[in-house]
Motif scaffolding. Structure first.
Motif, short mmCIF file in Angstrom:
data_model
loop_
_atom_site.label_atom_id
_atom_site.label_comp_id
_atom_site.label_asym_id
_atom_site.label_seq_id
_atom_site.Cartn_x
_atom_site.Cartn_y
_atom_site.Cartn_z
N ASP A 227 0.90 -1.19 -0.08
CA ASP A 227 0.04 -0.20 -0.03
C ASP A 227 0.93 1.08 -0.06
N LEU A 228 2.02 1.14 0.56
CA LEU A 228 2.87 2.37 0.40
C LEU A 228 3.27 2.46 -0.99
N TRP A 229 3.48 1.37 -1.78
CA TRP A 229 3.79 1.51 -2.94
C TRP A 229 2.92 2.04 -3.85
N HIS A 230 1.44 1.51 -3.67
CA HIS A 230 0.27 2.04 -4.26
C HIS A 230 0.04 3.58 -3.95
N GLY A 231 0.54 3.93 -2.87
CA GLY A 231 0.10 5.35 -2.47
C GLY A 231 -1.00 5.45 -1.70
N VAL A 232 -1.90 4.47 -1.46
CA VAL A 232 -3.14 4.52 -0.86
C VAL A 232 -3.36 3.31 -0.07
N GLU A 233 -4.00 3.31 0.86
CA GLU A 233 -4.54 2.02 1.60
C GLU A 233 -5.36 1.30 0.79
N THR A 234 -5.21 0.31 0.51
CA THR A 234 -6.14 -0.55 -0.26
C THR A 234 -7.10 -1.42 0.27
N ARG A 235 -6.84 -1.74 1.54
CA ARG A 235 -7.41 -2.74 2.30
C ARG A 235 -7.24 -2.57 3.80
N PRO A 236 -7.97 -2.90 4.63
CA PRO A 236 -7.57 -2.95 6.04
C PRO A 236 -6.24 -3.72 6.27
N HIS A 237 -5.79 -3.43 7.43
CA HIS A 237 -4.49 -4.13 7.68
C HIS A 237 -4.65 -4.36 9.34
N ASP A 238 -4.41 -5.79 9.51
CA ASP A 238 -4.65 -6.26 10.93
C ASP A 238 -3.48 -5.82 11.79
N ASP A 239 -2.34 -5.89 11.27
CA ASP A 239 -0.75 -5.71 11.71
C ASP A 239 0.03 -4.79 10.77
N LEU A 240 1.09 -4.74 11.57
CA LEU A 240 2.34 -3.78 10.74
C LEU A 240 3.53 -4.50 10.96
N GLU A 241 4.09 -4.98 9.97
CA GLU A 241 5.44 -5.63 9.88
C GLU A 241 6.51 -4.62 9.30
N PHE A 242 7.76 -4.98 9.95
CA PHE A 242 8.75 -4.23 9.19
C PHE A 242 9.99 -5.01 9.48
N THR A 243 11.08 -4.95 8.81
CA THR A 243 12.31 -6.00 8.72
C THR A 243 13.47 -5.13 9.31
N VAL A 244 14.45 -5.56 10.18
CA VAL A 244 15.77 -5.04 10.39
C VAL A 244 16.67 -6.58 10.35
N LEU A 245 18.07 -5.88 10.46
CA LEU A 245 19.01 -6.94 10.16
C LEU A 245 19.11 -7.42 11.81
N ARG A 246 19.44 -8.72 11.89
CA ARG A 246 19.37 -9.35 13.26
C ARG A 246 20.17 -8.50 14.23
N GLY A 247 21.47 -8.62 13.61
CA GLY A 247 22.66 -7.60 14.34
C GLY A 247 22.27 -6.38 14.99
N ASP A 248 21.15 -5.72 14.38
CA ASP A 248 20.71 -4.47 14.62
C ASP A 248 19.58 -4.41 15.89
N PHE A 249 19.15 -5.59 16.25
CA PHE A 249 17.83 -5.74 17.26
C PHE A 249 18.01 -4.95 18.35
N ALA A 250 19.32 -4.78 19.01
CA ALA A 250 19.40 -3.95 20.40
C ALA A 250 18.99 -2.50 19.91
N ALA A 251 19.41 -1.99 18.71
CA ALA A 251 19.20 -0.56 18.47
C ALA A 251 17.95 -0.47 18.31
#
Length: 204
Positions: free
Chosen positions: A40-64
């Motif tokens: 939806d960030l790519w589309h530029g509009v929220e196309t449907r409801p979202h139950d959660d929000l996921e993001f990814t980080v490098l494992r070694g950066d978890f503490a930061a």
């Protein structure tokens, strides 16, 4: 790890990606939104409801990121179990998902994925032979929010074929350019050679 969390697994009131980006302002380590919100960030509009929000980080950066998201309590997720991490405890190597609890609200706010790539290289976790330069596969929305490119999101979604994944594919397919379709087709051929989406990608 401590005792089981008191929050039900479905106690989600996820942030909007803008709230996550606000809280991560100034952090130098790479991160990006993934899942349906990335599309939806790519589309530029929220196309449907979202139950959660996921993001990814490098494992070694978890503490930061744990430090940046102060006020949240972190829980390791794996094999259907959700267990709280001690304040200075890092997730075990086999854990690739951490749910973040807003203690004051008693709600889950965001789902942090731990990836094994590098600051320069994104690696597909289900097949490490599939990799791309991070600067190529991570895009930035008009609001300045980093997100994983749609073809990579759809490769993840190809495994499950849930109703929402099918709907996401249908919305995204007409907007994918030739290079994105080729990359997605090659990835699905490697991971899911009998997948029905291949017929759709072959027609374009």
């Amino acid at each position: 790890m401590n005792a089981q969390p008191t929050l039900p697994h479905d106690a989600w009131s996820a942030w909007h990606p803008r709230e996550l980006a606000r809280r991560l302002t100034g952090i130098a380590q790479p991160w990006c939104v993934v899942g349906g919100w990335a599309l939806d960030l790519w589309h530029g509009v929220e196309t449907r409801p979202h139950d959660d929000l996921e993001f990814t980080v490098l494992r070694g950066d978890f503490a930061a990121f744990r430090d940046a998201l102060s006020g949240l309590r972190f829980h390791a997720v794996g094999d259907g179990h959700v267990e709280p991490l001690a304040p200075d405890e890092a997730p075990l190597a086999e854990i690739a998902q951490v749910w973040c609890e807003d203690v004051a609200a008693g709600r889950w706010r965001v789902d942090m994925m731990l990836e094994e790539g590098t600051p320069e290289t994104w690696i597909y976790k289900r097949d490490p032979s599939i990799r791309r330069p991070r600067e190529e596969v991570v895009r930035v929305s008009a609001e300045g929010i980093p997100y994983l490119a749609p073809e990579a999101i759809l490769l993840f979604k190809a495994k499950y074929r849930r109703d929402k994944d099918e709907a996401d594919f249908e919305k995204a397919l007409p907007k994918l350019d030739a290079a994105q379709r080729r990359w997605l087709k090659a990835g699905i051929e490697a991971a899911h050679p009998d997948h029905a989406w291949l017929r759709r990608l072959n027609r374009r």
